[in-house]
Each structure stands twice: as structure tokens, then as C-alpha cells.
Design a protein around this motif. Structure first.
Motif, short mmCIF file in Angstrom:
data_model
loop_
_atom_site.label_atom_id
_atom_site.label_comp_id
_atom_site.label_asym_id
_atom_site.label_seq_id
_atom_site.Cartn_x
_atom_site.Cartn_y
_atom_site.Cartn_z
N GLU A 189 0.82 -1.20 0.00
CA GLU A 189 0.00 0.00 0.00
C GLU A 189 0.86 1.25 0.00
O GLU A 189 0.58 2.22 -0.71
CB GLU A 189 -0.92 -0.02 1.23
CG GLU A 189 -2.12 0.89 1.14
CD GLU A 189 -1.90 2.28 1.67
OE1 GLU A 189 -2.76 3.15 1.47
OE2 GLU A 189 -0.84 2.51 2.29
N GLN A 190 1.91 1.25 0.78
CA GLN A 190 2.81 2.40 0.84
C GLN A 190 3.42 2.69 -0.54
O GLN A 190 3.49 3.86 -0.96
CB GLN A 190 3.91 2.15 1.86
CG GLN A 190 4.90 3.30 1.99
CD GLN A 190 6.01 2.99 2.98
OE1 GLN A 190 6.44 1.84 3.10
NE2 GLN A 190 6.48 3.98 3.69
N ALA A 191 3.84 1.65 -1.22
CA ALA A 191 4.42 1.84 -2.55
C ALA A 191 3.40 2.43 -3.51
O ALA A 191 3.72 3.34 -4.30
CB ALA A 191 4.93 0.51 -3.09
N LEU A 192 2.17 1.98 -3.44
CA LEU A 192 1.13 2.50 -4.33
C LEU A 192 0.85 3.98 -4.08
O LEU A 192 0.55 4.74 -5.01
CB LEU A 192 -0.17 1.70 -4.14
CG LEU A 192 -0.15 0.27 -4.67
CD1 LEU A 192 -1.32 -0.52 -4.09
CD2 LEU A 192 -0.19 0.25 -6.19
N ILE A 193 0.95 4.41 -2.83
CA ILE A 193 0.68 5.79 -2.48
C ILE A 193 1.84 6.72 -2.85
O ILE A 193 1.63 7.86 -3.25
CB ILE A 193 0.38 5.91 -0.97
CG1 ILE A 193 -0.94 5.21 -0.64
CG2 ILE A 193 0.33 7.37 -0.51
CD1 ILE A 193 -2.16 5.77 -1.37
N LEU A 194 3.07 6.22 -2.76
CA LEU A 194 4.24 7.07 -2.96
C LEU A 194 4.82 7.01 -4.37
O LEU A 194 5.59 7.88 -4.76
CB LEU A 194 5.34 6.68 -1.96
CG LEU A 194 4.98 6.87 -0.48
CD1 LEU A 194 6.17 6.49 0.40
CD2 LEU A 194 4.55 8.31 -0.19
N GLU A 195 4.45 5.99 -5.15
CA GLU A 195 4.96 5.90 -6.52
C GLU A 195 4.22 6.87 -7.44
O GLU A 195 3.08 7.24 -7.19
CB GLU A 195 4.79 4.48 -7.05
CG GLU A 195 5.73 3.47 -6.40
CD GLU A 195 5.43 2.05 -6.84
OE1 GLU A 195 4.44 1.85 -7.59
OE2 GLU A 195 6.18 1.14 -6.44
N PRO A 196 4.88 7.29 -8.55
CA PRO A 196 4.22 8.19 -9.51
C PRO A 196 2.99 7.55 -10.14
O PRO A 196 2.95 6.33 -10.33
CB PRO A 196 5.31 8.44 -10.56
CG PRO A 196 6.59 8.11 -9.88
CD PRO A 196 6.28 7.02 -8.92
N ASP A 197 1.99 8.35 -10.43
CA ASP A 197 0.75 7.88 -11.05
C ASP A 197 0.38 8.85 -12.17
O ASP A 197 0.47 10.07 -12.00
CB ASP A 197 -0.38 7.82 -10.03
CG ASP A 197 -1.09 6.48 -10.03
OD1 ASP A 197 -1.27 5.93 -11.12
OD2 ASP A 197 -1.47 6.00 -8.95
N SER A 198 -0.08 8.30 -13.27
CA SER A 198 -0.39 9.13 -14.44
C SER A 198 -1.77 9.77 -14.37
O SER A 198 -2.07 10.69 -15.12
CB SER A 198 -0.28 8.30 -15.72
OG SER A 198 -1.19 7.21 -15.68
N GLN A 199 -2.64 9.28 -13.47
CA GLN A 199 -4.00 9.81 -13.39
C GLN A 199 -4.36 10.11 -11.95
O GLN A 199 -3.84 9.49 -11.03
CB GLN A 199 -5.01 8.81 -13.97
CG GLN A 199 -5.01 7.47 -13.26
CD GLN A 199 -5.98 6.47 -13.87
OE1 GLN A 199 -6.65 6.76 -14.84
NE2 GLN A 199 -6.06 5.28 -13.29
N LEU A 200 -5.24 11.08 -11.76
CA LEU A 200 -5.73 11.39 -10.43
C LEU A 200 -6.94 10.53 -10.11
O LEU A 200 -7.92 10.52 -10.87
CB LEU A 200 -6.12 12.86 -10.31
CG LEU A 200 -6.80 13.20 -8.98
CD1 LEU A 200 -5.76 13.26 -7.86
CD2 LEU A 200 -7.58 14.49 -9.05
N ARG A 201 -6.86 9.81 -9.03
CA ARG A 201 -7.99 9.09 -8.48
C ARG A 201 -7.91 9.22 -6.95
O ARG A 201 -6.90 9.63 -6.41
CB ARG A 201 -7.97 7.61 -8.89
CG ARG A 201 -8.13 7.38 -10.38
CD ARG A 201 -9.51 7.77 -10.89
NE ARG A 201 -9.70 7.45 -12.28
CZ ARG A 201 -9.46 8.29 -13.30
NH1 ARG A 201 -9.00 9.52 -13.06
NH2 ARG A 201 -9.68 7.90 -14.54
#
Length: 208
Positions: A189-201
Motif C-alpha cells: 500500500e505504501q508503494a502505491l501511495i508514494l509511486e508516480p501515477d499518471s492519473q488522479l484518483r
């Protein structure tokens, strides 16, 4: 003690400021995804009721009663988000989901009772992150959108309760503490929150 203090102690990271800034700048997208998440949360609780309705005993009854109440409350939140969108002229339409929930669910074990325990742990983590993000958004929205800030503030308490309910159910089903398994999911979960993301959700990572 603040109702979100247990959440802060549970999660391994706080939401980055860059996500908060992007979310405040894209409220219609945030609302559409929020509505979808409330609906999915209600549907998952209902799905678990259907899957485990045949179990007997006090443990099974506790699970079904708690899931029923959770489903009703999530549907109420869904209705509240829809009403808020209607007042703002934001059309309700499905949008693509973030990778967050799908990635966490992909780590759920298949055999029972591990499958149910893991599903409840993931639900607790999702509720915890939602609570933390509502709390982060309240302060950021207060100067620019007090109505939405007040609405999200009203949801903090219920999300904190949902987190505690799901975690307690997971321990009830496991018959023992689940801290080690929780920690494994929280690393992802931590990785998902801190890694770059191309879209806002609502549960996306750092905007790239």
C-alpha cells in the motif's frame, strides 16, 4: 485523542502534498471517483454477505450483521456524493479505476479461511487510507471549498469506524492477531501511495 490518530499509527505513510494539491485542482474527477468507490464498497460488502451467508455459528452471524450495516452506510455515502455532484452540475459517469484496490486484491490468498481474512484486511486498509485522505483534504479545501471540506469532515468518523470494524472482523476470522499479514499488505500500500501515477484518483499515487 483524535479519531484519526489510530489511522496515522496504522498506515506506513501520509498522503503526499502533491496529491492533495492536484486533488483540490480537479474536484469533478475526485467526486466521480469518490462516488464509484462508495458504490464499490457497498457492493463488496454485499458480495461477502452472499459468499459467506451459509455459515453457522456466532462468528458467521457477527460477520453478516456487520457487513450488512457497512453496506447500508456505504450506499448512503454514495447517495450523498451523488447529491453533491448534482448540486454542482457534475455528471455522474463511470471512470477508470486506479490500480490501488486491484493491486491489493491481487495479493489475497485463494484458500479459505485465508481468503476471507485477507479480503477483510484489504478492506480495512482501504478504509484507513480513505479516512486519512478525507482528513488531508479537509484542511486544503477549507479556504476554497468549505462545503466539500465540511462533507469530507463528516465522513472521517465513519471511515475510521469502518477501518476498525474490518480489522476486528479479520482478527475474529483468523482467531489470532493478524499484524504480520497486515504489515505485508501495508508495504504494498505504501508503494502505491508514494509511486508516480499518471492519473488522479482518490487512491492514486503521486501525480507524475
Amino acid at each position: 485523542m483524535s479519531m484519526v490518530a489510530p489511522i496515522f499509527g496504522f498506515l506506513k505513510c501520509r498522503t503526499p502534498d502533491r496529491w492533495v494539491s492536484r486533488a483540490v485542482a480537479e474536484i469533478p474527477t475526485l467526486l466521480r471517483d469518490h462516488a464509484l468507490l462508495e458504490l464499490k464498497a457497498a457492493q463488496q460488502a454485499q458480495s461477502l454477505i452472499r459468499r459467506y451467508a451459509g455459515r453457522s455459528g456466532s462468528k458467521g452471524l457477527r460477520l453478516l450483521n456487520k457487513l450488512s450495516r457497512l453496506a447500508r452506510e456505504e450506499l448512503r455515502h454514495f447517495e450523498q456524493v451523488l447529491a453533491l455532484m448534482e448540486r454542482r452540475g457534475v455528471e455522474y459517469q463511470p471512470i477508470s479505476a486506479s490500480r490501488y484496490a486491484a493491486t491489493l486484491h491481487s495479493r489475497i490468498r485463494s484458500p479459505e479461511p485465508e481468503r476471507l481474512v485477507d479480503t477483510l484486511i484489504v478492506a480495512a486498509i482501504i478504509e484507513a487510507r480513505s479516512c486519512e485522505r478525507f482528513d488531508r483534504l479537509v484542511g486544503a479545501l477549507r479556504p476554497v471549498d468549505p462545503e466539500l471540506a465540511d462533507f469530507y469532515r463528516s465522513l472521517v468518523k465513519s471511515e475510521a469506524r469502518h477501518f476498525a470494524d474490518y480489522l476486528a472482523l479479520a482478527e475474529d476470522e483468523a482467531g489470532e492477531a493478524v499484524a504480520e499479514r497486515v504489515d505485508e499488505f501495508l508495504e504494498s500500500e505504501q508503494a502505491l501511495i508514494l509511486e508516480p501515477d499518471s492519473q488522479l484518483r482518490f487512491h492514486s499515487g503521486v501525480p507524475s
